[in-house]
Design a protein around this motif. Structure first.
Motif, PDB file in Angstrom:
ATOM      1  N   UNK A   1       0.883  -1.151   0.068  1.00 37.24           N
ATOM      2  CA  UNK A   1      -0.070  -0.118   0.074  1.00 37.24           C
ATOM      3  C   UNK A   1       0.818   1.296  -0.009  1.00 37.24           C
ATOM      4  N   UNK A   2       1.748   1.198  -0.954  1.00 43.04           N
ATOM      5  CA  UNK A   2       2.656   2.297  -1.120  1.00 43.04           C
ATOM      6  C   UNK A   2       3.139   2.455  -2.562  1.00 43.04           C
ATOM      7  N   UNK A   3       3.562   3.451  -3.085  1.00 43.52           N
ATOM      8  CA  UNK A   3       3.866   3.487  -4.209  1.00 43.52           C
ATOM      9  C   UNK A   3       5.173   2.491  -4.592  1.00 43.52           C
ATOM     10  N   UNK A   4       5.070   1.863  -5.785  1.00 41.10           N
ATOM     11  CA  UNK A   4       6.178   0.799  -6.071  1.00 41.10           C
ATOM     12  C   UNK A   4       7.452   1.491  -6.117  1.00 41.10           C
ATOM     13  N   UNK A   5       7.823   2.658  -6.888  1.00 43.32           N
ATOM     14  CA  UNK A   5       8.807   3.230  -6.904  1.00 43.32           C
ATOM     15  C   UNK A   5       9.416   3.777  -5.855  1.00 43.32           C
ATOM     16  N   UNK A   6       8.654   4.119  -4.696  1.00 46.11           N
ATOM     17  CA  UNK A   6       9.256   4.608  -3.710  1.00 46.11           C
ATOM     18  C   UNK A   6       9.656   3.257  -2.841  1.00 46.11           C
ATOM     19  N   UNK A   7       9.162   2.105  -2.679  1.00 49.20           N
ATOM     20  CA  UNK A   7       9.472   1.019  -2.051  1.00 49.20           C
ATOM     21  C   UNK A   7      10.938   0.702  -2.731  1.00 49.20           C
TER      22      UNK A   7
END
Length: 153
Positions: free
Chosen positions: A66-72
């Motif tokens: 439940x976060x933006x994939x690029x940020x993870x």
């Protein structure tokens, strides 16, 4: 709650029976977060899938779901974990993958996001040995096809 390689009996003694009756190779459990477990023929855990919602999934302090994939991916890379892309996400050497089926839009996390915002939201995590996530070689595909053909003859 579950470890790759554990027997179905051990898993179910800990978390209960799956939501659907029977002993299918793929079972869904009413846990928080919800677990989908794939069992090998010998009834041991091959793959654990964890969806977003309820209690989110973390690895080394990084929230995965439940976060933006690029940020993870950026946070994991900063921690020394190399991302290997595949069609719906990224796999990581410790033996997990993050994925998005594109059922959530960027506006779920960012109210300012436009309807065509391309950012993907991590919807789940799959846990298995790293080799599980690699693309098969052409030789492995051909051997698989030959085996299936031989079995059907």
């Amino acid at each position: 709650m579950v470890k790759v390689g554990e027997s179905r009996d051990v898993v179910e003694s800990r978390i209960g029976a799956p939501m659907h009756p029977g002993r299918s190779s793929r079972a869904v459990y009413d846990t928080d977060p919800m677990l989908v477990i794939t069992y090998r023929e010998d009834e041991t855990v091959e793959l654990v899938e964890i969806g977003y919602g309820g209690e989110e999934v973390f690895f080394e302090g990084v929230q995965l779901t439940y976060r933006f994939m690029d940020d993870v991916v950026a946070e994991l890379a900063a921690g020394g974990h190399r991302a290997v892309p595949f069609d719906i996400g990224f796999s990581f050497e410790p033996g997990f993958a993050i994925f998005s089926m594109s059922s959530l839009s960027a506006s779920e996390l960012d109210p300012e996001a436009s309807a065509d915002d391309p950012r993907r939201v991590v919807e789940g995590v799959s846990i298995a040995p790293f080799d599980y996530f690699r693309e098969p070689t052409q030789e492995e595909i051909e051997a698989y096809v030959r085996g299936r053909q031989a079995a059907s003859s």
